[in-house]
Design a protein around this motif. Sequence first.
Motif, mmCIF file in Angstrom:
data_model
loop_
_atom_site.group_PDB
_atom_site.id
_atom_site.type_symbol
_atom_site.label_atom_id
_atom_site.label_comp_id
_atom_site.label_asym_id
_atom_site.label_seq_id
_atom_site.Cartn_x
_atom_site.Cartn_y
_atom_site.Cartn_z
ATOM 1 N N ASN A 157 0.833 -1.206 0.000
ATOM 2 C CA ASN A 157 0.000 0.000 0.000
ATOM 3 C C ASN A 157 0.869 1.258 0.000
ATOM 4 O OD1 ASN A 157 -2.269 -1.569 0.065
ATOM 5 N ND2 ASN A 157 -2.573 -1.413 2.267
ATOM 6 N N ALA A 158 0.206 2.400 -0.126
ATOM 7 C CA ALA A 158 0.886 3.693 -0.061
ATOM 8 C C ALA A 158 0.073 4.640 0.804
ATOM 9 C CB ALA A 158 1.083 4.272 -1.451
ATOM 10 N N GLU A 159 0.756 5.498 1.533
ATOM 11 C CA GLU A 159 0.108 6.496 2.377
ATOM 12 C C GLU A 159 -0.367 7.652 1.490
ATOM 13 O OE1 GLU A 159 -1.671 8.686 4.646
ATOM 14 O OE2 GLU A 159 -0.794 6.996 5.751
ATOM 15 N N SER A 160 -1.674 7.834 1.381
ATOM 16 C CA SER A 160 -2.242 8.795 0.432
ATOM 17 C C SER A 160 -1.743 10.209 0.650
ATOM 18 C CB SER A 160 -3.778 8.770 0.515
ATOM 19 O OG SER A 160 -4.270 7.488 0.176
ATOM 20 N N SER A 224 -1.780 -2.035 -15.839
ATOM 21 C CA SER A 224 -2.016 -3.469 -16.012
ATOM 22 C C SER A 224 -1.414 -4.319 -14.893
ATOM 23 C CB SER A 224 -1.453 -3.927 -17.363
ATOM 24 O OG SER A 224 -0.052 -3.685 -17.421
ATOM 25 N N ARG A 225 -0.276 -3.869 -14.323
ATOM 26 C CA ARG A 225 0.413 -4.731 -13.376
ATOM 27 C C ARG A 225 0.320 -4.271 -11.925
ATOM 28 N NH1 ARG A 225 5.282 -5.849 -12.874
ATOM 29 N NH2 ARG A 225 6.302 -4.098 -13.874
ATOM 30 N N ILE A 229 -2.429 1.369 -7.438
ATOM 31 C CA ILE A 229 -1.905 2.335 -8.388
ATOM 32 C C ILE A 229 -1.126 3.448 -7.696
ATOM 33 C CG2 ILE A 229 -3.895 3.891 -8.477
ATOM 34 C CD1 ILE A 229 -1.901 2.585 -11.490
ATOM 35 N N GLN A 230 -1.511 3.842 -6.475
ATOM 36 C CA GLN A 230 -0.778 4.905 -5.789
ATOM 37 C C GLN A 230 0.626 4.462 -5.420
ATOM 38 O OE1 GLN A 230 -3.365 6.235 -2.533
ATOM 39 N NE2 GLN A 230 -3.787 8.073 -3.711
ATOM 40 N N VAL A 234 4.116 6.392 -6.837
ATOM 41 C CA VAL A 234 5.199 6.972 -6.054
ATOM 42 C C VAL A 234 6.515 6.228 -6.290
ATOM 43 C CG1 VAL A 234 4.881 5.625 -3.922
ATOM 44 C CG2 VAL A 234 5.708 7.970 -3.792
ATOM 45 N N ASP A 235 6.452 4.939 -6.557
ATOM 46 C CA ASP A 235 7.674 4.176 -6.787
ATOM 47 C C ASP A 235 8.295 4.477 -8.150
ATOM 48 O OD1 ASP A 235 7.541 3.013 -4.337
ATOM 49 O OD2 ASP A 235 6.697 1.105 -5.017
#
Length: 350
Positions: A157-160, A224-225, A229-230, A234-235
């Motif tokens: 996950n990512a911190e929004s 697609s992968r 998405i967030q 960021v990555d």
Amino acid sequence: LNWVPRTGYMFVDVMLLISGFCLFLPYARQMTDPLAPEPDNLRTFFKKRAARILPSYYLCLLLYLIFWVRPSDYANIKQYLQDIFAHLTFTQTFWPESYIGTKFPTALWTLGVEMQFYLVFPLLARVFRRFPLVCWAVLSVLAQVYIVLFAHLPQGNAESLRINQFPAFLGVYANGMLCALFFCRLRIWREREWKKSRILPLAALMLLLFSGAAIVCMLNDGLSRAAIIQRWQVDYRFLFSAMVCVFILLLDAAPKGVQWLFSNRIAAFLSAVSYNFYIWHQFLAVKLKEFHIPAYVSEFPQMSEGRVWQTKYTLLCFAAAFLLSAALTYLVEKPAGRALLRLWARKEKV
């Protein structure tokens, strides 16, 4: 073309990249040509930034406070005042309530990041001017460290909130500033060594097409992968901005006809009104749907009304946004900016 609307958020990074590029360009020109004009001094820099950003931004806040933002929209008066304070001071990305839960246009968080960059840019520019590669590397590493420590969450996950705070964009800004330096040095080298070459523009065009295809492939790959998405956003932010830098550098060496696509009168107009377009486009899209323009019956017209309704709605959204942004640019932003600069100039003379 599914990637176009679904990855539009990535071009916010491009906007910030271009900001770093344009702001550092006078320094880069001076570094490559000692006879080039000196960049603006500190006072002039901040005055120009304020005259450019503040009129349209504060007009937007004022209109929202008058017509759409009410204390009753918030859980308590403290949150209401905090949201106003955060937007007035460009600190909306500091608190979730002012970034995610705001009643003002959500696109305004970008202006907060940009104004925070303006505050540190003069210092960064001085250091970058003396140690460009070292400064670029330090800023890029700091951005990645911040992302790993604060923007990443378990299970991918990512911190929004954290992914769009200023430190997470340091690598993007660094890429833009380094790109400006390469831009100036490559142009001088090309004028000296390849001024009459016919091979270079064709080679640049081929590589330009390749880099453009690579950018599209990267965006499609994210759709697609990427499970989340967030996290992908960021990555891949640094790599994506670096690929855009390559595109910019190749475009400057491409044939004149290709450059014309990005520098004709229509492109100049779009550039001029883009700031107000960015501020107001989402608001207009929401309001048009809220007012049933074009008319529809069910809650999800894009599904029930079909492609005809979706096409009409999309074209209407763009037309309304361009008309409003043009009016605000030429009737508010530019006159107010010139007035502010004249006022400050008179005060200095006194």
